[in-house]
Design a protein around this motif. Structure first.
Motif, PDB file in Angstrom:
ATOM      1  N   VAL A 161      -1.304  10.578   6.952  1.00  0.00           N
ATOM      2  CA  VAL A 161      -1.051  10.839   8.371  1.00  0.00           C
ATOM      3  C   VAL A 161      -0.515  12.272   8.487  1.00  0.00           C
ATOM      4  CG1 VAL A 161       0.104  10.094  10.478  1.00  0.00           C
ATOM      5  CG2 VAL A 161      -0.521   8.400   8.728  1.00  0.00           C
ATOM      6  N   HIS A 162      -1.271  13.117   9.168  1.00  0.00           N
ATOM      7  CA  HIS A 162      -0.952  14.540   9.311  1.00  0.00           C
ATOM      8  C   HIS A 162      -0.285  14.741  10.674  1.00  0.00           C
ATOM      9  CE1 HIS A 162      -1.851  18.754  10.394  1.00  0.00           C
ATOM     10  NE2 HIS A 162      -1.857  18.990   9.083  1.00  0.00           N
ATOM     11  N   LEU A 163       1.001  15.144  10.664  1.00  0.00           N
ATOM     12  CA  LEU A 163       1.761  15.299  11.910  1.00  0.00           C
ATOM     13  C   LEU A 163       2.211  16.737  12.151  1.00  0.00           C
ATOM     14  CD1 LEU A 163       3.260  12.385  10.419  1.00  0.00           C
ATOM     15  CD2 LEU A 163       3.278  12.100  12.882  1.00  0.00           C
ATOM     16  N   VAL A 164       1.681  17.668  11.391  1.00  0.00           N
ATOM     17  CA  VAL A 164       2.130  19.053  11.453  1.00  0.00           C
ATOM     18  C   VAL A 164       1.879  19.670  12.823  1.00  0.00           C
ATOM     19  CG1 VAL A 164       1.870  21.354  10.438  1.00  0.00           C
ATOM     20  CG2 VAL A 164       1.771  19.319   8.982  1.00  0.00           C
ATOM     21  N   ALA A 165       0.794  19.246  13.497  1.00  0.00           N
ATOM     22  CA  ALA A 165       0.458  19.838  14.791  1.00  0.00           C
ATOM     23  C   ALA A 165       1.498  19.537  15.860  1.00  0.00           C
ATOM     24  CB  ALA A 165      -0.916  19.349  15.246  1.00  0.00           C
ATOM     25  N   GLY A 174       0.833  -1.196   0.000  1.00  0.00           N
ATOM     26  CA  GLY A 174       0.000   0.000   0.000  1.00  0.00           C
ATOM     27  C   GLY A 174       0.864   1.242   0.000  1.00  0.00           C
ATOM     28  N   THR A 175       0.240   2.383  -0.212  1.00  0.00           N
ATOM     29  CA  THR A 175       0.959   3.666  -0.233  1.00  0.00           C
ATOM     30  C   THR A 175       0.396   4.582   0.843  1.00  0.00           C
ATOM     31  OG1 THR A 175       1.396   3.504  -2.609  1.00  0.00           O
ATOM     32  CG2 THR A 175       1.528   5.698  -1.618  1.00  0.00           C
ATOM     33  N   TRP A 176       1.286   5.184   1.622  1.00  0.00           N
ATOM     34  CA  TRP A 176       0.912   6.123   2.675  1.00  0.00           C
ATOM     35  C   TRP A 176       1.573   7.464   2.427  1.00  0.00           C
ATOM     36  CZ3 TRP A 176      -2.319   5.238   6.905  1.00  0.00           C
ATOM     37  CH2 TRP A 176      -2.760   3.928   7.072  1.00  0.00           C
ATOM     38  N   VAL A 177       0.856   8.537   2.702  1.00  0.00           N
ATOM     39  CA  VAL A 177       1.415   9.886   2.644  1.00  0.00           C
ATOM     40  C   VAL A 177       1.547  10.402   4.069  1.00  0.00           C
ATOM     41  CG1 VAL A 177       1.061  12.263   1.886  1.00  0.00           C
ATOM     42  CG2 VAL A 177       0.410  10.359   0.381  1.00  0.00           C
ATOM     43  N   LEU A 178       2.769  10.713   4.462  1.00  0.00           N
ATOM     44  CA  LEU A 178       3.030  11.277   5.791  1.00  0.00           C
ATOM     45  C   LEU A 178       3.334  12.760   5.634  1.00  0.00           C
ATOM     46  CD1 LEU A 178       5.278   8.557   7.487  1.00  0.00           C
ATOM     47  CD2 LEU A 178       2.802   8.608   7.183  1.00  0.00           C
ATOM     48  N   VAL A 179       2.531  13.594   6.285  1.00  0.00           N
ATOM     49  CA  VAL A 179       2.762  15.037   6.262  1.00  0.00           C
ATOM     50  C   VAL A 179       3.698  15.345   7.417  1.00  0.00           C
ATOM     51  CG1 VAL A 179       1.669  17.292   6.149  1.00  0.00           C
ATOM     52  CG2 VAL A 179       0.421  15.269   5.373  1.00  0.00           C
ATOM     53  N   ALA A 180       4.943  15.640   7.094  1.00  0.00           N
ATOM     54  CA  ALA A 180       6.029  15.567   8.074  1.00  0.00           C
ATOM     55  C   ALA A 180       6.009  16.699   9.090  1.00  0.00           C
ATOM     56  CB  ALA A 180       7.371  15.562   7.343  1.00  0.00           C
ATOM     57  N   ASP A 181       6.460  16.332  10.294  1.00  0.00           N
ATOM     58  CA  ASP A 181       6.749  17.311  11.328  1.00  0.00           C
ATOM     59  C   ASP A 181       8.226  17.681  11.240  1.00  0.00           C
ATOM     60  OD1 ASP A 181       7.523  14.733  12.029  1.00  0.00           O
ATOM     61  OD2 ASP A 181       7.552  15.217  14.159  1.00  0.00           O
ATOM     62  N   ARG A 182       8.664  18.632  12.083  1.00  0.00           N
ATOM     63  CA  ARG A 182      10.058  19.058  12.044  1.00  0.00           C
ATOM     64  C   ARG A 182      10.928  18.254  13.004  1.00  0.00           C
ATOM     65  NH1 ARG A 182      11.115  23.729   9.344  1.00  0.00           N
ATOM     66  NH2 ARG A 182       9.286  24.840   8.558  1.00  0.00           N
ATOM     67  N   LYS A 183      10.329  17.283  13.628  1.00  0.00           N
ATOM     68  CA  LYS A 183      11.100  16.419  14.524  1.00  0.00           C
ATOM     69  C   LYS A 183      11.343  15.107  13.795  1.00  0.00           C
ATOM     70  CE  LYS A 183       9.157  18.824  18.484  1.00  0.00           C
ATOM     71  NZ  LYS A 183       8.375  19.790  17.682  1.00  0.00           N
TER      72      LYS A 183
END
Length: 606
Positions: A512-516, A436-445
């Protein structure tokens, strides 16, 4: 408005309130629960060989009831004679006039006698029965008439079906064949109308009196003996269930609940999860009235085992046992449906399949009225929906099952008159996730980076999207499983372009949104706090807009990750700028439920 006051609620005041939160706004009550591993192995089940070694044969249980093997053979011969005699009478009712030596093309005769196309397989099977009884001779795919309409019938056939039926019941005591005879005669009484399209099969099988199909499994001695073997197989499998471990069972094609009724009493009270499934929800009302919800342990859900169960809302590799009683043969392709069964089973989980091994005339004339009886298209079953144990072993091995055993049937005895058994097949100890394919919206950590590696280790393609190249950095740049992309978080067009260019060789699983997680914490000045909120919510919004523009939907949902955005008690750490994302997620669930929004708030002190 009067008698209404508005008070300014400061951040400190809201965080300090423990009692009376309901008087301020509303209260979210969090309940503690155990986090269950995504794939939990079923390593406590005994091996199929261990279960088989301690099991008895179906024939032995019949012998205990006074039904010897010799009697079984004799009554099966007579039951076939009855079925063939009924087949001849049905064809006579349709107006077929036979002359010796004439060649019969089954399809031409069907059309001539006005038999509907939907019943062409059953119609041909009637002709094949007459070939076995000597009325016809099968030759080069056609039939040649051997006995004319006015000739004496071959030995074994009878015109007085009622008399012969009554003689059989008298000849075989203990009710050993009475239910099969009654079921055959009841279904055959409307068979002419079925062939002409004047009545449907479900009405005949389930709605026109007794005996009903479930009686074949629950009341007939052969069916009772088979269900006893199934029940004792389940007993043996769960005998070493660890204390506190909930048993996860799914039954496929549960239908009228015959197998369910045998299995449920054997399960540990309150220590199991049982999913009762069928392709049609039409069986659920009766089943729920019969079994209830087991104090929350029983669930009723539709499932088509010929389709990938993960696309129907079932989690892969989530069940310890998969029970299928007299259902897998009704599928088009055994390789396909067994692959889907394996996808439901946890590592070392076991398939428990109760099946008939060969067909008989009375079965073709009853269950053969249903379309599913004739849907077989695989190499294992050239002539019938039913397959012998050798074919089943091949199919199970070809689809990746490990150890396979046959319970209740002696494969080494070629004279065995019992045509039923239970197949036990164990899944492999290691399962490979479907790609499968996942899109991870990256954090700065480094959380997105670590998550990307873990997903890649589970056979997933990962697109790690960041607002600038510095976030992607130089970490793991040689890992070809992780594709790093730079995206303008504020541009829906940028997200649309990325989503349209996702790899096509694996289904789009989720975002997966990790920006917060990049917030400045609770002590941040107002201006920085506002910037954190803007970054988190605006990026979430533009991603959802990009999904709509690209016309793609993630199969496993959109995930928003925050840290300390939800106050459980009096936490004063974390990143409360992520709290608006929870409101955004709730709105998204109402307005775009197909995107399956999921919210996870991490421990601020972790």
């Amino acid at each position: 408005m009067s008698d209404y006051r508005v008070k300014r609620a400061t951040k400190a005041a809201m965080l300090s309130v423990i009692e009376g939160v309901n008087d301020l706004l509303y209260e979210v009550v969090w309940q503690e629960g155990t986090l269950i591993p995504g794939i939990m192995p079923t390593d406590f089940l005994p091996s199929p060989a261990t279960v088989t070694a301690s099991s008895n044969l179906i024939a032995d249980y019949l012998d205990d009831e006074g039904i010897s093997r010799e009697q079984l053979v004799a009554q099966q011969v007579d039951l076939e004679r009855l079925a063939h005699s009924i087949a001849l009478s049905i064809l006579n009712e349709l107006g077929w006039n036979r002359s010796v030596g004439s060649v019969v093309d089954a399809e031409e005769l069907r059309i001539h006698l006005n038999v509907i196309e939907e019943q062409k397989h059953l119609f041909r099977r009637l002709l094949e029965m007459l070939a076995k009884s000597g009325v016809l001779v099968e030759k080069n795919g056609n039939f040649v008439v051997n006995v004319a309409s006015d000739d004496l019938l071959p030995e074994g056939l009878t015109e007085d079906i009622e008399l012969f039926s009554n003689q059989m019941i008298e000849n075989y005591p203990q009710g050993s064949i009475e239910i099969e005879i009654g079921f055959l005669r009841r279904c055959a009484s409307s068979l002419t109308e079925l062939l002409l399209g004047q009545v449907d099969a479900l009405t005949i099988l389930f709605g026109m009196g007794d005996p009903v199909p479930s009686d074949i499994y629950r009341k007939a001695p052969m069916g009772r003996a088979g269900m006893r073997v199934l029940r004792e197989t389940i007993q043996a499998l769960i005998s070493e269930l660890p204390e506190g471990r909930r048993l996860r069972i799914i039954e496929v094609g549960a239908g009228t609940g015959s197998a369910t009724a045998s299995v449920l009493p054997e399960l540990p009270d309150g220590q199991f999860e049982y999913v009762f499934t069928d392709i049609s929800a039409g069986f659920f009302a009766e089943a729920e009235a019969k079994f209830g919800d087991g104090n929350g342990c029983i669930e009723y859900r539709p499932l088509d085992i010929e389709r990938d169960p993960t696309t129907q809302g079932f989690n892969a590799h989530s069940y310890d046992l998969l029970i299928a009683a007299n259902v897998l043969h009704a599928t088009r392709d055994l390789d396909e449906c067994l692959t889907h069964c394996r996808r439901l089973l946890a590592p070392s989980g076991q398939l428990v399949a109760y099946e008939n091994l060969w067909t008989m005339g009375w079965m073709d004339m009853t269950f053969g009225q249903l379309d599913g009886w004739w849907r077989f298209k695989d190499e294992y079953r050239p002539n019938s929906a039913l397959a012998d144990s050798t074919a089943w072993r091949s199919a199970l091995n070809n689809t990746g099952f490990g150890e396979v055993e046959v319970v209740g049937f002696d494969e080494s005895d070629s004279t065995m008159p019992v045509n039923k058994c239970v197949f036990l097949a164990r899944n492999t100890t290691q399962v490979v996730n479907s790609p499968g394919t996942w899109v991870l919206v990256a954090d700065r950590k480094d959380l997105a980076e670590n998550l990307a590696i873990q997903l890649a280790d589970h056979n997933q393609t990962v697109v790690l999207a960041a607002a600038d190249i510095e976030i992607n950095g130089e970490q793991n740049t040689t890992d070809v499983r992780i594709n790093r992309k730079t995206v303008d978080f504020e541009s829906r067009d940028s997200w649309c372009s990325l989503l349209k260019d996702l790899p096509e060789d694996a289904p789009f699983q989720g975002i997966v949104h990790l920006v917060a997680l990049d917030g400045n914490g609770v002590e941040a000045p107002t201006e920085e706090f506002a910037g954190d909120v803007r970054q988190a919510v605006e990026s979430a919004l533009t991603i959802m807009q990009g999904l709509a523009d690209a016309d793609v939907t993630p199969e496993k949902g959109t995930w928003f990750i925050t840290r300390g955005a939800q106050v459980l008690e009096c936490e004063t750490t974390g990143f409360p700028a992520g709290a608006p994302l929870w409101g955004f997620g709730k709105a998204l669930k109402l307005e775009a439920a197909h995107l399956q929004p999921r919210m996870i708030d991490l421990d601020p002190d972790d």
